[in-house]
Scaffold this active site. Sequence first.
Site, PDB file in Angstrom:
ATOM      1  N   HIS A   1     -53.708  17.289  -6.324  1.00 20.29           N
ATOM      2  CA  HIS A   1     -53.306  15.876  -6.280  1.00 20.29           C
ATOM      3  C   HIS A   1     -54.538  14.998  -6.069  1.00 20.29           C
ATOM      4  O   HIS A   1     -54.709  13.968  -6.732  1.00 20.29           O
ATOM      5  CB  HIS A   1     -52.305  15.635  -5.132  1.00 20.29           C
ATOM      6  CG  HIS A   1     -50.897  16.009  -5.458  1.00 20.29           C
ATOM      7  ND1 HIS A   1     -50.511  17.291  -5.730  1.00 20.29           N
ATOM      8  CD2 HIS A   1     -49.774  15.237  -5.541  1.00 20.29           C
ATOM      9  CE1 HIS A   1     -49.206  17.324  -5.960  1.00 20.29           C
ATOM     10  NE2 HIS A   1     -48.732  16.076  -5.863  1.00 20.29           N
TER      11      HIS A   1
ATOM     12  N   GLN B   1       0.829  -1.208   0.000  1.00 13.53           N
ATOM     13  CA  GLN B   1       0.000   0.000   0.000  1.00 13.53           C
ATOM     14  C   GLN B   1       0.857   1.250   0.000  1.00 13.53           C
ATOM     15  O   GLN B   1       0.568   2.225  -0.696  1.00 13.53           O
ATOM     16  CB  GLN B   1      -0.899  -0.003   1.240  1.00 13.53           C
ATOM     17  CG  GLN B   1      -1.999   1.020   1.209  1.00 13.53           C
ATOM     18  CD  GLN B   1      -2.938   0.776   0.041  1.00 13.53           C
ATOM     19  OE1 GLN B   1      -3.496  -0.288  -0.099  1.00 13.53           O
ATOM     20  NE2 GLN B   1      -3.074   1.762  -0.814  1.00 13.53           N
TER      21      GLN B   1
ATOM     22  N   HIS C   1       2.213   3.046  -3.249  1.00 14.47           N
ATOM     23  CA  HIS C   1       1.309   3.780  -4.139  1.00 14.47           C
ATOM     24  C   HIS C   1       1.717   5.239  -4.254  1.00 14.47           C
ATOM     25  O   HIS C   1       1.744   5.807  -5.345  1.00 14.47           O
ATOM     26  CB  HIS C   1      -0.129   3.696  -3.638  1.00 14.47           C
ATOM     27  CG  HIS C   1      -0.910   2.547  -4.197  1.00 14.47           C
ATOM     28  ND1 HIS C   1      -1.176   2.415  -5.530  1.00 14.47           N
ATOM     29  CD2 HIS C   1      -1.481   1.475  -3.589  1.00 14.47           C
ATOM     30  CE1 HIS C   1      -1.876   1.309  -5.732  1.00 14.47           C
ATOM     31  NE2 HIS C   1      -2.067   0.719  -4.578  1.00 14.47           N
TER      32      HIS C   1
ATOM     33  N   GLU D   1     -10.352   1.980   3.144  1.00 16.79           N
ATOM     34  CA  GLU D   1     -10.567   1.589   1.756  1.00 16.79           C
ATOM     35  C   GLU D   1     -10.339   0.083   1.610  1.00 16.79           C
ATOM     36  O   GLU D   1     -11.155  -0.631   1.025  1.00 16.79           O
ATOM     37  CB  GLU D   1      -9.587   2.358   0.868  1.00 16.79           C
ATOM     38  CG  GLU D   1      -9.655   1.972  -0.600  1.00 16.79           C
ATOM     39  CD  GLU D   1      -8.512   2.562  -1.407  1.00 16.79           C
ATOM     40  OE1 GLU D   1      -8.641   2.608  -2.646  1.00 16.79           O
ATOM     41  OE2 GLU D   1      -7.487   2.966  -0.824  1.00 16.79           O
ATOM     42  N   HIS D   2      -9.224  -0.397   2.137  1.00 16.06           N
ATOM     43  CA  HIS D   2      -8.902  -1.827   2.136  1.00 16.06           C
ATOM     44  C   HIS D   2      -8.758  -2.296   3.580  1.00 16.06           C
ATOM     45  O   HIS D   2      -8.052  -1.658   4.369  1.00 16.06           O
ATOM     46  CB  HIS D   2      -7.588  -2.111   1.416  1.00 16.06           C
ATOM     47  CG  HIS D   2      -7.523  -1.585   0.016  1.00 16.06           C
ATOM     48  ND1 HIS D   2      -6.884  -0.401  -0.300  1.00 16.06           N
ATOM     49  CD2 HIS D   2      -8.010  -2.074  -1.147  1.00 16.06           C
ATOM     50  CE1 HIS D   2      -6.974  -0.185  -1.604  1.00 16.06           C
ATOM     51  NE2 HIS D   2      -7.665  -1.176  -2.143  1.00 16.06           N
TER      52      HIS D   2
ATOM     53  N   ASP E   1      -6.487  -5.775  -6.104  1.00 16.06           N
ATOM     54  CA  ASP E   1      -6.020  -4.665  -6.931  1.00 16.06           C
ATOM     55  C   ASP E   1      -5.927  -5.053  -8.399  1.00 16.06           C
ATOM     56  O   ASP E   1      -6.072  -4.204  -9.278  1.00 16.06           O
ATOM     57  CB  ASP E   1      -4.639  -4.196  -6.460  1.00 16.06           C
ATOM     58  CG  ASP E   1      -4.721  -3.138  -5.374  1.00 16.06           C
ATOM     59  OD1 ASP E   1      -5.842  -2.709  -5.053  1.00 16.06           O
ATOM     60  OD2 ASP E   1      -3.668  -2.742  -4.853  1.00 16.06           O
TER      61      ASP E   1
END
Length: 432
Positions: free
Chosen positions: A419, A259, A262, A326-327, A360
């Site tokens: 209505h 990770q 990145h 996220e993960h 991924d």
Amino acid sequence: MLNTYNYNELSREALNQLMLRNTDPAHTIQETVESIIQSVRNNGDTALFDFTEQFDKVKLEKLYIEEDEIQSLASGIGREQQRALEIAFNNIYKFHQQQLRKEKKIDTMQGVTCWREARPIERVGLYVPGGSAVLPSTFLMLGVPARIAGCKEIVVCCPPQVNGLINGYIAYCAYLLKIKRIYLIGGAQAIGAMAYGTATVPKVDKIFGPGNQFVTKAKTIVQATTNTAIDMPAGPSEVLIIADKTSNPIYVAADLLAQAEHGKDSQAVLVSDSKSMIEQVNEELAKQVEVLPRVEIAKSAIANSYALFCHDLTEAMSFSNAYAPEHLILALDDWRSVVNKITNAGSVFLGHLTPESVGDYASGTNHTLPTSAYAKAYAGVSVDSFIKKITFQHITPVGIKQIGPTVEILAELEGLHAHKNAVTVRLNNKEA
């Protein structure tokens, strides 16, 4: 390597501060992005050429490449790499194809039938990052569900390489996805171009794709200021790993570094009920990081990360749900006992042999996921992201008699007499 905190020694305010990421307290990113977007809106293609030269250091003659150039670039990569991309494409397709389901029609009352039907978003924009790392996998993650959904036009933006073209792996993904044009535009300017449209770049209805803080900010700005929607805020990537004494510190360290490489603004968090495990993981981090080609990036991200010692896995899960990663990796023997405690996460990886890397690239699940705690409210990209579900209803003569009086009463109690009348005139029509 990782600064370590004790969950029980932190105040609520300190915990909240620890969980913050992807912030822009001085609004410098927002101001920069607003300026870029405004320039694209006012100056169109001219701004795109200028920003590409400024940020990507490339002077383009045109803002896109087409099918013949894409095919030429795609044919230049090795067969082994082609095959890997094909396997990933097929697995992603298999997983996402099951998400397109037809719903049943429901009779809510006699003569009252309601249902929903899916319709693809007509024109979508895919942003494929190409900064410190070129990501063909992201192209597949966005392009496959867009194709399955049946979107009529797919606009793809990807920053150019130094030669003014795209990476051969991106080109091969375009071939697999039957994409015949790619716009050579990156960053916030790509988001602005797809949101407003230029002489060259079509305006889209919805923008998809992850990116750095500038791209993420651009997406949130255009969603608030145009009629172009976005998939989600998907900024700098993050992982949270829950480990205990059964975990393998070599695996855990490898996953944290996967990770961290990145980008410098990525975050890798270790949460454990074992101080010994945290120490072992730190030892492994020191060994493994030094052999990485992206060592400086990984070290910067690790410096932006931390370990958290908890009393037990219940506390660990409580923190994880508040962090909303996220993960999320459950590096545990007994992960099954913890799964039902997960309430907030983008994508979850279970056990010792399920690294985040498989999601991924090639397991089939989507890796475009909410970051910065947006997993509390958003899901990752899916076929659903590329469709609208339109409701339909049909009422028969029996149905209007069944439901009409109820609608008349409800409309009258709300003071909406027109209505009520829309129903009354039908009930009074003897020929109906």
